[in-house]
Scaffold this motif. Sequence first.
Motif, PDB file in Angstrom:
ATOM      1  N   GLU A 109      42.533  63.463  96.921  1.00 20.62           N
ATOM      2  CA  GLU A 109      42.748  62.899  98.125  1.00 20.62           C
ATOM      3  C   GLU A 109      43.479  61.998  98.976  1.00 20.62           C
ATOM      4  N   LYS A 110      43.368  60.837  97.987  1.00 19.04           N
ATOM      5  CA  LYS A 110      44.482  59.899  98.410  1.00 19.04           C
ATOM      6  C   LYS A 110      45.164  60.507  97.783  1.00 19.04           C
TER       7      LYS A 110
ATOM      8  N   GLU B 289      51.100  64.048 102.082  1.00 23.65           N
ATOM      9  CA  GLU B 289      50.533  64.624 104.164  1.00 23.65           C
ATOM     10  C   GLU B 289      51.705  63.787 104.806  1.00 23.65           C
ATOM     11  N   ALA B 290      51.779  62.357 103.821  1.00 26.52           N
ATOM     12  CA  ALA B 290      52.165  61.376 104.932  1.00 26.52           C
ATOM     13  C   ALA B 290      53.906  61.488 104.662  1.00 26.52           C
TER      14      ALA B 290
ATOM     15  N   VAL C 136      46.438  63.700  97.857  1.00 27.59           N
ATOM     16  CA  VAL C 136      46.842  64.775  99.551  1.00 27.59           C
ATOM     17  C   VAL C 136      47.468  63.825 100.592  1.00 27.59           C
ATOM     18  N   ARG C 137      46.569  63.189 100.901  1.00 25.78           N
ATOM     19  CA  ARG C 137      46.924  62.028 101.911  1.00 25.78           C
ATOM     20  C   ARG C 137      48.141  61.472 101.861  1.00 25.78           C
ATOM     21  N   HIS C 138      48.635  61.067 100.469  1.00 26.15           N
ATOM     22  CA  HIS C 138      49.996  60.511 100.605  1.00 26.15           C
ATOM     23  C   HIS C 138      51.379  61.417 100.671  1.00 26.15           C
TER      24      HIS C 138
END
Length: 99
Positions: free
Chosen positions: A16-17, A23-24, A19-21
């Motif tokens: 999840e981290k 996306e950022a 994926v968020r990274h």
Amino acid sequence: MAKEKNESELLALQMEKLVRHFEALRIADYMELLERPFRLIAINFVAGLSRGFGIAIGATLIFALMLEFLRRLIMLNIPGIGGFIAELIRIVEMKNGQI
């Protein structure tokens, strides 16, 4: 069993981290752009034209301001400097075809 559950939760949290990274960083947009090379070339071409146009306008303004400053300095009739600047302006105008 509990150890496997903790490991899977830890793995899910790390994913999840990640994926968020991504996306950022907008990796998906970048990859989509790389899949369409014509769009990438067009974007870079327009960016290059904009930079070139900005540099041309900026240089023109700076040189025009500098030339006006030198003309006003000539009007002050400072010995030594006035003659040098008058000759410099004459050379510039001759190169531009104004004389």
